[in-house]
Design a protein around this motif. Structure first.
Motif, PDB file in Angstrom:
ATOM      1  N   LYS A  42       2.048   1.848  -3.277  1.00 55.48           N
ATOM      2  CA  LYS A  42       1.265   2.174  -4.352  1.00 55.48           C
ATOM      3  C   LYS A  42       0.899   3.735  -3.964  1.00 55.48           C
ATOM      4  CE  LYS A  42      -3.512   1.176  -5.486  1.00 55.48           C
ATOM      5  NZ  LYS A  42      -4.873   0.571  -5.307  1.00 55.48           N
ATOM      6  N   GLN A  43       1.011   4.302  -2.703  1.00 55.33           N
ATOM      7  CA  GLN A  43       0.920   5.633  -2.278  1.00 55.33           C
ATOM      8  C   GLN A  43       1.869   6.391  -3.114  1.00 55.33           C
ATOM      9  OE1 GLN A  43       0.246   6.145   1.470  1.00 55.33           O
ATOM     10  NE2 GLN A  43      -0.185   8.165   1.272  1.00 55.33           N
TER      11      GLN A  43
ATOM     12  N   GLU B 219       0.908  -1.166   0.039  1.00 56.47           N
ATOM     13  CA  GLU B 219       0.044  -0.105   0.035  1.00 56.47           C
ATOM     14  C   GLU B 219       0.715   1.204  -0.036  1.00 56.47           C
ATOM     15  OE1 GLU B 219      -3.293   0.345  -0.338  1.00 56.47           O
ATOM     16  OE2 GLU B 219      -3.469  -1.686  -0.796  1.00 56.47           O
TER      17      GLU B 219
END
Length: 159
Positions: free
Chosen positions: A106-107, A103
Motif C-alpha cells: 500500500k505504501q 502495508e
C-alpha cells in the motif's frame, strides 16, 4: 434267474447252472459294491468340489474387497498429500507478516501515485526554457515598438 429256470426245465445241467448262477451272483454283489463305492467316491468328490468352489468364491470376494480397499487407500493417500501441502503452506503464512506485506504494498502504491502526480504537475508547469523563450519574444516584440515610436517622434506624430 435264466440259468436256474433253464436248469429246472432240464435244458442244462443243474450243478453247472447253479455254479454259474453263483458266479453271476458274486459278480452282481461285486458290481453293487463297486457301484456303492463309486457313488460314495462321487459324493465325497462332489462335496470337495463344492468346498473348493466356495473357497474360490471367497477368494474372489476377498480380491475384490482388496482391490476396492486399494482404490480407497490411493484416494486417501492423494487427499492426505494435498492436505499436507496445503497445511504446510498455511503454516508458513504468518498473519502479521501478510499484513505487513500488504502495508508495504500500500505504501509503495501511494509513493508511486505521488510520484506520478508530481511528474504530472511538472509537465503542466511551464519550464524555465519556456519562460526564457517568452521573455525573448516580449523583448523582440518591444524593440520594434520602440523603433516605431522613434519614427513617429521624428515625424512629429507622437508627443
Amino acid at each position: 434267474m435264466a440259468l436256474v429256470s433253464a436248469a429246472e426245465k432240464g435244458e442244462i445241467d443243474k450243478a453247472q447252472a447253479e455254479q454259474l448262477a453263483m458266479k453271476m451272483l458274486d459278480q452282481k454283489k461285486a458290481a453293487e459294491t463297486n457301484a456303492e463305492r463309486a457313488l460314495a467316491d462321487y459324493n465325497t468328490q462332489k462335496k470337495l468340489a463344492e468346498r473348493l468352489q466356495a473357497q474360490v468364491d471367497d477368494l474372489e470376494h476377498k480380491i475384490k474387497t482388496f482391490e476396492n480397499e486399494l482404490i480407497t487407500l490411493k484416494a486417501r493417500a492423494k487427499t492426505a498429500d494435498s492436505m499436507k501441502k496445503i497445511n504446510r503452506q498455511l503454516a508458513g503464512v504468518d498473519p502479521s507478516g501478510t499484513i505487513a506485506m500488504l502495508e508495504r504494498m500500500k505504501q509503495k502504491v501511494d509513493e508511486d501515485e505521488s510520484t506520478a502526480q508530481a511528474f504530472g504537475e511538472i509537465a503542466d508547469r511551464p519550464s524555465d526554457m519556456d519562460a526564457a523563450d517568452r521573455l525573448l519574444a516580449q523583448k523582440s516584440a518591444s524593440a520594434p515598438n520602440e523603433d516605431l515610436l522613434a519614427l513617429k517622434r521624428k515625424m512629429g506624430l507622437t508627443e
